[in-house]
Design a protein around this motif. Structure first.
Motif, short mmCIF file in Angstrom:
data_model
loop_
_atom_site.label_atom_id
_atom_site.label_comp_id
_atom_site.label_asym_id
_atom_site.label_seq_id
_atom_site.Cartn_x
_atom_site.Cartn_y
_atom_site.Cartn_z
N ASP A 41 1.00 -1.22 0.05
CA ASP A 41 0.03 0.04 0.07
C ASP A 41 0.84 1.29 0.05
N GLU A 42 2.03 1.30 0.83
CA GLU A 42 2.73 2.43 1.00
C GLU A 42 3.65 2.47 -0.08
N LYS A 43 4.00 1.63 -1.03
CA LYS A 43 4.94 1.86 -2.05
C LYS A 43 4.18 2.06 -3.32
N HIS A 44 4.59 3.04 -3.83
CA HIS A 44 4.13 3.45 -5.00
C HIS A 44 5.02 3.23 -6.22
N ASP A 45 4.33 2.27 -7.22
CA ASP A 45 5.33 1.74 -8.17
C ASP A 45 5.01 2.36 -9.44
N ALA A 46 5.42 3.44 -9.74
CA ALA A 46 5.32 4.34 -11.01
C ALA A 46 5.15 3.44 -12.24
N SER A 47 6.16 2.45 -12.43
CA SER A 47 6.22 1.64 -13.68
C SER A 47 4.92 0.99 -13.99
N ALA A 48 4.63 0.26 -12.91
CA ALA A 48 3.43 -0.48 -12.59
C ALA A 48 2.07 0.24 -13.10
N HIS A 49 1.89 1.23 -12.49
CA HIS A 49 0.49 2.20 -12.72
C HIS A 49 0.73 2.95 -13.84
N SER A 50 1.78 3.22 -14.54
CA SER A 50 1.79 3.66 -15.91
C SER A 50 0.97 2.82 -16.96
N THR A 51 1.18 1.28 -16.75
CA THR A 51 0.73 0.61 -17.67
C THR A 51 -0.79 0.04 -17.15
N LEU A 52 -1.32 0.43 -16.16
CA LEU A 52 -2.21 -0.18 -15.54
C LEU A 52 -3.55 0.02 -16.53
N ASP A 53 -3.87 1.25 -16.95
CA ASP A 53 -5.23 1.64 -17.83
C ASP A 53 -5.19 0.98 -19.13
N VAL A 54 -3.77 1.01 -19.55
CA VAL A 54 -3.75 0.31 -20.93
C VAL A 54 -3.95 -1.20 -20.78
N VAL A 55 -3.31 -1.88 -19.73
CA VAL A 55 -3.68 -3.56 -19.83
C VAL A 55 -4.97 -3.85 -19.34
N ARG A 56 -5.53 -2.62 -18.44
CA ARG A 56 -7.03 -3.06 -18.03
C ARG A 56 -7.96 -2.84 -19.33
N VAL A 57 -7.70 -1.65 -20.26
CA VAL A 57 -8.63 -1.58 -21.27
C VAL A 57 -8.43 -2.79 -22.23
N LEU A 58 -7.01 -3.10 -22.44
CA LEU A 58 -6.82 -4.50 -23.40
C LEU A 58 -7.68 -5.56 -22.96
N TYR A 59 -7.69 -6.12 -21.85
CA TYR A 59 -8.33 -7.21 -21.37
C TYR A 59 -9.93 -6.75 -21.19
N ASP A 60 -10.35 -5.72 -20.90
CA ASP A 60 -11.57 -5.61 -20.74
C ASP A 60 -12.51 -5.55 -21.94
N ARG A 61 -11.55 -4.89 -22.93
CA ARG A 61 -12.43 -4.52 -24.45
C ARG A 61 -11.77 -4.94 -25.64
N VAL A 62 -10.62 -5.24 -25.55
CA VAL A 62 -9.99 -5.46 -26.79
C VAL A 62 -9.72 -6.78 -27.11
N LEU A 63 -8.64 -7.44 -26.35
CA LEU A 63 -8.25 -8.98 -26.53
C LEU A 63 -9.21 -9.87 -26.54
N ARG A 64 -9.02 -10.76 -27.40
CA ARG A 64 -10.03 -12.03 -27.53
C ARG A 64 -9.11 -13.11 -26.78
N VAL A 65 -9.36 -13.06 -25.46
CA VAL A 65 -8.59 -14.29 -24.53
C VAL A 65 -9.56 -14.97 -23.58
#
Lengths: 313, 236
Positions: free
Chosen positions: B21-45
């Motif tokens: 909770d206390e550690k902010h991982d900028a690298s992870a968060h910068s990709t979160l929106d992209v990966v979320r939208v990919l798996y929610d709306r784009v990729l057929r998996v």
């Protein structure tokens, strides 16, 4: 059409000649190139559109593309000069193939000092040491074009990580390609040495040199076209309880030393390794024969090394 | 076959289970929106068939920020969410860099930069004409420093890989900048490019869905342009 087909004895030319039938027989095989070989393969490329991929002079992409093809279920064969196939994209071998847990058949030309006239940039005598330092690789060092054909056909049907090292040096006769060590010549009659006489293991194209070098010495000569993984079982049986062994490899000296030491760890053994010296860069051009002599890898040089182990000062 | 959309706050919680909770991982968060939208709306998996030969492939090349991908894969049921609680422990399949051999849904092992895009080119070549699956690879703007990417950008366009998309997550972390912009590097080689940010899921999804039959597509996502999402998307 001539009724008589002359067999292609040059390993590189044989490889190119074999590729057409290989792509016919294996629909999952693709070939990845970085310019080298592209011209020679033009007929194959025309016959199999899309299955010979020349990425241009981009060797990192060459291995990455091969890894991706394998991830998609293809069986890539990758080909160029040894330094550009192994040394330049070495991390790609480690990660794009090994770490992804996928396979490919890497076929190199320009072994050790084949490219003697081209200089150091086109020589990679450390190739086998580098490839065998990575997990899960098989290294084939054929000594005859027929061995190239047999190994290529066998490995096209596997999904392993394979390094197939072609050479301009070659032996007069083909030997087995089953991955094992084979006894080629026992001690000549009339010479002392029944039982477990000293053994010389020749790898790939060194066999004829070793046979010539040791014709009048009381040693047996064995052969393998597959130094990695080494057939330890046969080596132990041939070497006997008190081995006196010389390993002659056409690449960096001592490349197989760890495997040989492990195979013979349970017995008192005297072992020496003969190959391309490690510590000096030979700044000379000339012919492969010149380089073999300079490295002590001609028959005279190999004979001196074998004899020295038999009769220590 | 695209799986059920996720509430962003649920995902943030899952990411926090990875990063603490206390550690902010900028690298992870910068990709979160992209990966979320990919798996929610784009990729057929399909998490029940992670090895389906006809699946779309998502290759995380920027392997030093796997928390968001781990969270999204767990949320979609590729593996239990409990795996997120002991990342990089001795017996955990999840590490600080992902290993495809250990994790269902992870398509490549990555971490060393500059390997994902060449692998994606090969995968797209292998699938072209044999599978409807497309290949989406995520790289970082700093990762583009690696020359292996330049090789892959060039060859992908020459080979006309319409089934390949490269997403560049641009958090402006590269060392020497990209005069003229990142998209221009792809465009000049023959890619179709889109510049987008993460303020609108709809715009992001549209950009990520876009393909061209005869050429690869690049989507440059500026993750530093924060701001209010469209209200209608807040609970999407």
């Amino acid at each position: 059409m001539s009724a008589v087909t002359t067999p292609v004895l040059d390993m590189r030319a044989r490889f190119y000649a074999d590729l057409g039938p290989l792509l016919d027989a294996h629909p999952d095989v693709d070939v990845v190139l970085a310019v080298i070989g592209s011209g020679q393969m033009a007929p194959v490329t025309a016959r199999h559109p899309g299955r010979v991929i020349d990425v241009g002079i981009r060797e990192q992409a060459m291995i990455g593309v091969a890894g991706g093809l394998a991830l998609a279920g293809r069986r890539p064969i990758v080909h160029t000069y040894a330094p550009f196939l192994v040394e330049r994209p070495y991390e790609q071998l480690k990660l794009d193939l090994g770490h992804q847990d996928v396979g490919a058949v890497l076929v190199s030309i320009g072994s050790s000092f084949d490219a003697s006239a081209e200089g150091r940039t086109h020589q990679a005598p450390a190739d086998v040491a580098l490839v065998s330092a990575l997990p899960g690789w098989t290294v084939h060092v054929p000594g005859h074009a027929d061995e190239v054909t047999a190994l290529l056909q066998a490995e096209a049907a596997t999904d392993r990580r394979v390094y197939l090292r072609l050479s301009r040096q070659r032996n007069a006769q083909p030997q087995p390609t089953d991955g094992r060590v084979h006894l080629v010549r026992d001690v000549a009659s009339g010479l002392d040495g029944a039982g477990h006489a000293p053994l010389v293991l020749a790898v790939g194209p060194m066999l004829d040199t070793v046979l010539a070098a040791s014709a009048d010495l009381p040693v047996r000569v064995a052969y393998t076209a597959t130094p990695h993984p080494l057939d330890a079982e046969t080596l132990r049986a041939l070497a006997g309880p008190q081995p006196v062994l010389t390993v002659v490899e056409p690449y960096l000296e001592g490349t197989s030393a760890a495997a040989v030491a492990a195979a013979l760890a349970d017995r008192p053994a005297r072992v020496q390794h003969v190959g391309v010296p490690r510590d000096v860069e030979l700044r000379r051009y000339g012919t492969p024969r010149d380089h073999a002599a300079a490295h002590g890898l001609d028959a005279a040089g190999v004979r001196r090394r074998i004899a020295a182990l038999l009769d220590p000062p | 076959m695209t799986t059920t959309p996720l509430a962003p706050e649920t995902l943030e919680h899952l990411v926090a289970r990875v990063t603490g909770d206390e550690k902010h991982d900028a690298s992870a968060h910068s990709t979160l929106d992209v990966v979320r939208v990919l798996y929610d709306r784009v990729l057929r998996v399909d998490p029940d068939r992670p090895d389906d030969p006809h699946r779309d492939r998502f290759l995380l090349s920027k392997g030093h920020g796997p928390a968001s991908t781990y969270a999204v894969l767990a949320a979609h049921g590729f593996f239990p969410a409990a795996w997120l609680d002991d990342v990089a422990a001795r017996d955990s399949p999840l590490g600080h860099h992902p290993d495809r051999v250990l994790v269902p849904g992870i398509e490549i092992g990555s971490g060393s930069l500059g390997h994902g895009l060449p692998l994606a080119v090969g995968t797209a070549l292998g699938l072209r004409g044999r599978s409807p699956g497309r290949v989406v690879v995520l790289v970082g703007d700093a990762e583009l420093d690696e020359g292996s990417n330049a090789e892959a950008i060039q060859i992908a366009a020459r080979l006309g890989l319409g089934n390949l998309t490269c997403v560049v997550v641009d958090n402006h972390s590269d060392s020497h900048g990209w005069p003229g912009g990142i998209a221009a590097r792809f465009a000049v080689e023959g890619w179709t490019t889109t510049d987008v940010d993460t303020r609108s899921d709809d715009r992001l999804a549209t950009a990520l869905r876009r393909t061209e039959p005869d050429r690869p597509t690049a989507v440059v996502v500026d993750t530093t342009r924060r701001g209010a999402r469209p209200a209608a998307e807040m609970t999407a």
